[in-house]
Motif scaffolding. Sequence first.
Motif, PDB file in Angstrom:
ATOM      1  N   ARG A 186       0.833  -1.201  -0.010  1.00  0.00           N
ATOM      2  CA  ARG A 186       0.321   0.267  -0.235  1.00  0.00           C
ATOM      3  C   ARG A 186       0.611   1.187  -0.477  1.00  0.00           C
ATOM      4  NH1 ARG A 186      -5.034   1.365   4.140  1.00  0.00           N
ATOM      5  NH2 ARG A 186      -5.129   3.045   3.232  1.00  0.00           N
ATOM      6  N   TYR A 187       2.018   1.229   0.387  1.00  0.00           N
ATOM      7  CA  TYR A 187       3.145   2.392   0.432  1.00  0.00           C
ATOM      8  C   TYR A 187       3.512   2.632  -0.435  1.00  0.00           C
ATOM      9  CZ  TYR A 187       6.654   4.993   2.324  1.00  0.00           C
ATOM     10  OH  TYR A 187       7.614   6.845   1.472  1.00  0.00           O
ATOM     11  N   PHE A 188       3.729   1.053  -1.234  1.00  0.00           N
ATOM     12  CA  PHE A 188       4.236   1.913  -3.289  1.00  0.00           C
ATOM     13  C   PHE A 188       3.823   2.421  -3.584  1.00  0.00           C
ATOM     14  CE2 PHE A 188       7.002   0.825  -5.815  1.00  0.00           C
ATOM     15  CZ  PHE A 188       6.439   0.405  -6.996  1.00  0.00           C
ATOM     16  N   TRP A 189       2.316   2.259  -3.630  1.00  0.00           N
ATOM     17  CA  TRP A 189       1.225   2.429  -4.194  1.00  0.00           C
ATOM     18  C   TRP A 189       1.218   3.785  -4.505  1.00  0.00           C
ATOM     19  CZ3 TRP A 189      -0.993   1.369  -8.742  1.00  0.00           C
ATOM     20  CH2 TRP A 189      -1.804  -0.216  -8.801  1.00  0.00           C
ATOM     21  N   GLU A 190       0.779   3.914  -2.936  1.00  0.00           N
ATOM     22  CA  GLU A 190       0.362   5.580  -2.364  1.00  0.00           C
ATOM     23  C   GLU A 190       1.452   6.760  -2.608  1.00  0.00           C
ATOM     24  OE1 GLU A 190      -1.758   5.194   1.105  1.00  0.00           O
ATOM     25  OE2 GLU A 190      -3.211   4.147   0.823  1.00  0.00           O
ATOM     26  N   ALA A 191       2.860   5.985  -1.520  1.00  0.00           N
ATOM     27  CA  ALA A 191       4.044   7.356  -1.643  1.00  0.00           C
ATOM     28  C   ALA A 191       4.833   6.807  -2.961  1.00  0.00           C
ATOM     29  CB  ALA A 191       4.398   7.158  -0.211  1.00  0.00           C
ATOM     30  N   VAL A 192       5.320   5.755  -3.084  1.00  0.00           N
ATOM     31  CA  VAL A 192       6.101   5.703  -4.610  1.00  0.00           C
ATOM     32  C   VAL A 192       5.818   5.866  -5.708  1.00  0.00           C
ATOM     33  CG1 VAL A 192       8.268   4.101  -4.700  1.00  0.00           C
ATOM     34  CG2 VAL A 192       7.371   4.797  -2.406  1.00  0.00           C
ATOM     35  N   LEU A 193       4.881   4.867  -6.151  1.00  0.00           N
ATOM     36  CA  LEU A 193       4.899   4.632  -7.812  1.00  0.00           C
ATOM     37  C   LEU A 193       4.810   6.427  -8.104  1.00  0.00           C
ATOM     38  CD1 LEU A 193       4.317   2.952  -9.840  1.00  0.00           C
ATOM     39  CD2 LEU A 193       1.759   2.601  -9.369  1.00  0.00           C
ATOM     40  N   PRO A 194       3.785   6.828  -7.543  1.00  0.00           N
ATOM     41  CA  PRO A 194       3.706   8.639  -8.810  1.00  0.00           C
ATOM     42  C   PRO A 194       4.730   9.223  -8.784  1.00  0.00           C
ATOM     43  CG  PRO A 194       2.471   8.455  -6.382  1.00  0.00           C
ATOM     44  CD  PRO A 194       3.361   6.929  -6.230  1.00  0.00           C
ATOM     45  N   ASN A 195       5.675   8.870  -8.035  1.00  0.00           N
ATOM     46  CA  ASN A 195       7.729   9.257  -8.638  1.00  0.00           C
ATOM     47  C   ASN A 195       7.278   8.993 -10.431  1.00  0.00           C
ATOM     48  OD1 ASN A 195       7.646  10.303  -6.329  1.00  0.00           O
ATOM     49  ND2 ASN A 195       9.140   8.546  -4.912  1.00  0.00           N
ATOM     50  N   ASP A 196       6.053   7.472 -11.301  1.00  0.00           N
ATOM     51  CA  ASP A 196       6.928   7.493 -11.814  1.00  0.00           C
ATOM     52  C   ASP A 196       5.638   6.987 -12.910  1.00  0.00           C
ATOM     53  OD1 ASP A 196       7.641   6.303 -14.136  1.00  0.00           O
ATOM     54  OD2 ASP A 196       8.645   4.854 -13.707  1.00  0.00           O
TER      55      ASP A 196
END
Length: 121
Positions: A54-64
Motif C-alpha cells: 500500500r505504501y508503494f502505491w500511495e507514496a512511491v509509485l507517483p514518482n513514475d
Amino acid sequence: MAKTERELTVPERRSIRKLVTGSCANYDRDYGCLPLDCECPMLGICYTNSAMCRYFWEAVLPNDPELEAALQALPTKRCQHCGKPFPVNGRRVYCSDKCADDARKKQTAARVRKYRSKAAV
C-alpha cells in the motif's frame, strides 16, 4: 488496482525495483522491508493484480507516472508542453505545474509580441 491480470514486463519490473531501492522509505539494503522485517515483496512481484504494498502505491509509485499508468491500466494523455505521458485526470493538459507555468509564459510572450506588432502599425 489493475483492471485485468497480466504479467509484468521486464522494464516494468526493473522500474519497480529501481523505485523501491531508491525512493521507498520503508526499504533498507541490509534489512529489506522494515515494517515486515523481511525481503520487500515488491521486488519479487510478477503480475499486475498481485498484492502490492500500500505504501508503494500511495507514496512511491507517483514518482513514475508512466509506470503508474501502466499498472493501473488508466488511459494516458501526452503533455502539450513536453510530450511526456501522464494519467488522465479531469481536463488537465500538462503533466506538471512546471510545464503549465512554462506554457503560460510562452503564450504570454506570444500574446505580448502580437500586441506590440499591432501597436507599432
